[in-house]
Design a protein around this motif. Sequence first.
Motif, PDB file in Angstrom:
ATOM      1  N   LEU A   1      47.929  65.395  52.619  1.00  0.00           N
ATOM      2  CA  LEU A   1      47.336  65.722  51.330  1.00  0.00           C
ATOM      3  C   LEU A   1      46.018  64.965  51.118  1.00  0.00           C
ATOM      4  O   LEU A   1      45.037  65.510  50.583  1.00  0.00           O
ATOM      5  N   ILE A   2      45.978  63.711  51.552  1.00  0.00           N
ATOM      6  CA  ILE A   2      44.748  62.923  51.463  1.00  0.00           C
ATOM      7  C   ILE A   2      43.646  63.551  52.314  1.00  0.00           C
ATOM      8  O   ILE A   2      42.471  63.617  51.903  1.00  0.00           O
TER       9      ILE A   2
ATOM     10  N   LEU B   1      66.281  76.731  46.447  1.00  0.00           N
ATOM     11  CA  LEU B   1      65.097  77.093  45.677  1.00  0.00           C
ATOM     12  C   LEU B   1      63.850  76.423  46.249  1.00  0.00           C
ATOM     13  O   LEU B   1      62.778  77.049  46.370  1.00  0.00           O
ATOM     14  N   ALA B   2      63.973  75.133  46.585  1.00  0.00           N
ATOM     15  CA  ALA B   2      62.840  74.404  47.151  1.00  0.00           C
ATOM     16  C   ALA B   2      62.440  74.969  48.500  1.00  0.00           C
ATOM     17  O   ALA B   2      61.241  75.058  48.829  1.00  0.00           O
ATOM     18  N   ARG B   3      63.436  75.364  49.291  1.00  0.00           N
ATOM     19  CA  ARG B   3      63.129  75.957  50.606  1.00  0.00           C
ATOM     20  C   ARG B   3      62.408  77.301  50.436  1.00  0.00           C
ATOM     21  O   ARG B   3      61.459  77.610  51.167  1.00  0.00           O
ATOM     22  N   THR B   4      62.825  78.095  49.458  1.00  0.00           N
ATOM     23  CA  THR B   4      62.163  79.377  49.193  1.00  0.00           C
ATOM     24  C   THR B   4      60.732  79.172  48.690  1.00  0.00           C
ATOM     25  O   THR B   4      59.800  79.868  49.119  1.00  0.00           O
ATOM     26  N   ALA B   5      60.565  78.180  47.790  1.00  0.00           N
ATOM     27  CA  ALA B   5      59.229  77.892  47.256  1.00  0.00           C
ATOM     28  C   ALA B   5      58.301  77.401  48.362  1.00  0.00           C
ATOM     29  O   ALA B   5      57.104  77.776  48.405  1.00  0.00           O
ATOM     30  N   GLU B   6      58.824  76.605  49.280  1.00  0.00           N
ATOM     31  CA  GLU B   6      58.002  76.097  50.382  1.00  0.00           C
ATOM     32  C   GLU B   6      57.606  77.234  51.318  1.00  0.00           C
ATOM     33  O   GLU B   6      56.460  77.306  51.808  1.00  0.00           O
ATOM     34  N   GLY B   7      58.540  78.160  51.565  1.00  0.00           N
ATOM     35  CA  GLY B   7      58.214  79.318  52.393  1.00  0.00           C
ATOM     36  C   GLY B   7      57.168  80.203  51.747  1.00  0.00           C
ATOM     37  O   GLY B   7      56.255  80.707  52.432  1.00  0.00           O
ATOM     38  N   LEU B   8      57.282  80.378  50.433  1.00  0.00           N
ATOM     39  CA  LEU B   8      56.285  81.171  49.718  1.00  0.00           C
ATOM     40  C   LEU B   8      54.912  80.517  49.763  1.00  0.00           C
ATOM     41  O   LEU B   8      53.882  81.199  49.943  1.00  0.00           O
ATOM     42  N   ALA B   9      54.869  79.198  49.627  1.00  0.00           N
ATOM     43  CA  ALA B   9      53.584  78.481  49.685  1.00  0.00           C
ATOM     44  C   ALA B   9      52.951  78.612  51.064  1.00  0.00           C
ATOM     45  O   ALA B   9      51.720  78.713  51.189  1.00  0.00           O
ATOM     46  N   ARG B  10      53.765  78.617  52.114  1.00  0.00           N
ATOM     47  CA  ARG B  10      53.231  78.796  53.464  1.00  0.00           C
ATOM     48  C   ARG B  10      52.612  80.190  53.620  1.00  0.00           C
ATOM     49  O   ARG B  10      51.559  80.344  54.235  1.00  0.00           O
TER      50      ARG B  10
ATOM     51  N   ALA C   1      39.347  77.596  47.543  1.00  0.00           N
ATOM     52  CA  ALA C   1      40.562  78.369  47.282  1.00  0.00           C
ATOM     53  C   ALA C   1      41.582  78.150  48.395  1.00  0.00           C
ATOM     54  O   ALA C   1      42.802  78.016  48.139  1.00  0.00           O
ATOM     55  N   LEU C   2      41.092  78.105  49.654  1.00  0.00           N
ATOM     56  CA  LEU C   2      41.990  77.844  50.774  1.00  0.00           C
ATOM     57  C   LEU C   2      42.592  76.450  50.679  1.00  0.00           C
ATOM     58  O   LEU C   2      43.798  76.262  50.908  1.00  0.00           O
ATOM     59  N   LEU C   3      41.766  75.462  50.322  1.00  0.00           N
ATOM     60  CA  LEU C   3      42.273  74.084  50.204  1.00  0.00           C
ATOM     61  C   LEU C   3      43.296  73.974  49.075  1.00  0.00           C
ATOM     62  O   LEU C   3      44.255  73.199  49.160  1.00  0.00           O
ATOM     63  N   ARG C   4      43.102  74.741  47.985  1.00  0.00           N
ATOM     64  CA  ARG C   4      44.070  74.734  46.890  1.00  0.00           C
ATOM     65  C   ARG C   4      45.426  75.250  47.380  1.00  0.00           C
ATOM     66  O   ARG C   4      46.472  74.692  47.044  1.00  0.00           O
ATOM     67  N   ARG C   5      45.385  76.310  48.165  1.00  0.00           N
ATOM     68  CA  ARG C   5      46.619  76.850  48.710  1.00  0.00           C
ATOM     69  C   ARG C   5      47.286  75.848  49.662  1.00  0.00           C
ATOM     70  O   ARG C   5      48.508  75.725  49.699  1.00  0.00           O
ATOM     71  N   ARG C   6      46.460  75.146  50.401  1.00  0.00           N
ATOM     72  CA  ARG C   6      47.007  74.148  51.327  1.00  0.00           C
ATOM     73  C   ARG C   6      47.658  72.998  50.563  1.00  0.00           C
ATOM     74  O   ARG C   6      48.728  72.502  50.955  1.00  0.00           O
ATOM     75  N   ILE C   7      47.035  72.582  49.484  1.00  0.00           N
ATOM     76  CA  ILE C   7      47.621  71.518  48.654  1.00  0.00           C
ATOM     77  C   ILE C   7      48.949  71.982  48.058  1.00  0.00           C
ATOM     78  O   ILE C   7      49.929  71.225  48.005  1.00  0.00           O
ATOM     79  N   GLU C   8      48.998  73.242  47.609  1.00  0.00           N
ATOM     80  CA  GLU C   8      50.238  73.785  47.062  1.00  0.00           C
ATOM     81  C   GLU C   8      51.347  73.782  48.110  1.00  0.00           C
ATOM     82  O   GLU C   8      52.515  73.478  47.816  1.00  0.00           O
ATOM     83  N   ARG C   9      50.966  74.114  49.357  1.00  0.00           N
ATOM     84  CA  ARG C   9      51.964  74.105  50.425  1.00  0.00           C
ATOM     85  C   ARG C   9      52.465  72.706  50.709  1.00  0.00           C
ATOM     86  O   ARG C   9      53.674  72.472  50.921  1.00  0.00           O
ATOM     87  N   ILE C  10      51.582  71.707  50.697  1.00  0.00           N
ATOM     88  CA  ILE C  10      51.989  70.320  50.941  1.00  0.00           C
ATOM     89  C   ILE C  10      52.892  69.818  49.812  1.00  0.00           C
ATOM     90  O   ILE C  10      53.906  69.151  50.052  1.00  0.00           O
ATOM     91  N   GLU C  11      52.531  70.133  48.563  1.00  0.00           N
ATOM     92  CA  GLU C  11      53.361  69.716  47.425  1.00  0.00           C
ATOM     93  C   GLU C  11      54.732  70.384  47.501  1.00  0.00           C
ATOM     94  O   GLU C  11      55.760  69.754  47.191  1.00  0.00           O
ATOM     95  N   ALA C  12      54.770  71.654  47.918  1.00  0.00           N
ATOM     96  CA  ALA C  12      56.054  72.335  48.071  1.00  0.00           C
ATOM     97  C   ALA C  12      56.885  71.687  49.179  1.00  0.00           C
ATOM     98  O   ALA C  12      58.118  71.590  49.078  1.00  0.00           O
TER      99      ALA C  12
END
Length: 458
Positions: free
Chosen positions: A181-182, A382-391, A410-421
């Motif tokens: 994330l950093i 639920l967390a596993r589904t959310a992480e798959g969706l973020a990927r 926009a791509l970096l935002r999606r990447r951050i969302e995937r890391i948080e998931a």
Amino acid sequence: MTRKERNERISVHPIRTFLMLAMLGLLLLVATVVQGEDQAQKSEAGAAISETVAGLDFKGCIQLALEQSSRFRESALEIEKRQLDESDSRWSMAPYFYLKTSYKLSESSQDKIGFRDYSISFSTGAYDPFKAYFNLKAQKLITKIAILRHQKIISEGIYDLARRLLELDTYHQMAASQEELIKVARQELTFIEQRQMLGRATSLDVQVARQELALARAEKKKILSLMRDAREALDLLLGLVPKQKIILNLPEARRQVLGPFDPENASFEQVRSRSFDLRIHELEKRAQEWKITAAYTRYLPDLDLGVRTPDLSDTEEERDYFISIGASFPIWEGLSKKRNIDRQKKILKQREIESDLSENRLSIRWRAAKRALRNAETTLELARTAEGLARLRERKSEIHYKAGSESLPALLRRRIERIEARKELVSAKQDRDLLLLRLRHLSGDLFAAYVKVASGEE
């Protein structure tokens, strides 16, 4: 034979006797000191500790803790104390023997001890073999209780050790995700700074990006701090000395901690049969029953057996010695024996109530843990589904970015969302694993899998 001749025949030198006894006592003292020094040397020789242990998994941590941790030493000493009490009870099956001597001081005795100038009595004192037998029965059960309590402490220690290892593995995964994330936050800051140089971003945009990077770094610092605390707690539990270091194999440790345990196949009957508390309560009730029986034996008389010479005041008796057998019991003791029996029966009733309450509490904890595990399984899914969706969203953004239809932020935002998931998934998996570990601990499967108990100590 005249009195003077008898005195000369059995004359004894008190000073010589005293010197012989003193020499014997000195020899015993020296032997005890030498034996103690030899045991101390053996103990020091066995205390050699390896400074570095690499690839330590859960099983290795258990073995190391059992060898070095002071957490288990106190209860082990309690077993030794109870074994000494049991030895005392076993020896009380035989009567104690007492030797009493008296010497009559008179001017006519001069320098020698005569037959009429001293007396010797050899007796057993008060002896109750029935009480000694029932007390021994109770003390054997008390020793078994001490063993079970020691095993319970070991079980709790293994459980704490497993929790620490799961925490450390989770912190390592969280730290890796935070580092990623950093890296993304740094890329975003670099991109915005370049856009500011081209006049396409404001200083406020740069400040926001810098704060996001600082926040990511602070979060990683917090994770590392928690990791150090967990590692210090683990080292303390293992009983590591200052110069000793260990290298953990956390993935393998996690696999061993959870093991093949299936909570759906674990029944409450298994929990009851393996519960240390319930087994201790059962032994306490049995020991108390023996104490009640021993209380009844106080109505029986105490026996005594003795051999002695005539009393010094008896000038007519010509026999060298005589044997006596007797019995004694109080005529009136204020009904203390009856009250003691009633007291022991009430203690037994308390033990039965404590056993029932302990079983009820165990049942409540077991059912609550199973409900919590089911909820955690749902949260994990639920967390596993959310992480798959973020990927998937990140992958979609990558395709659009390469096609030129989406910007890098926009791509970096999606990447951050995937890391948080991913972090949420790790956290949910940790919560599920801790609850699964608790169920394995309550069922007794965790202790049984890694500690082999001798049949005589069960």
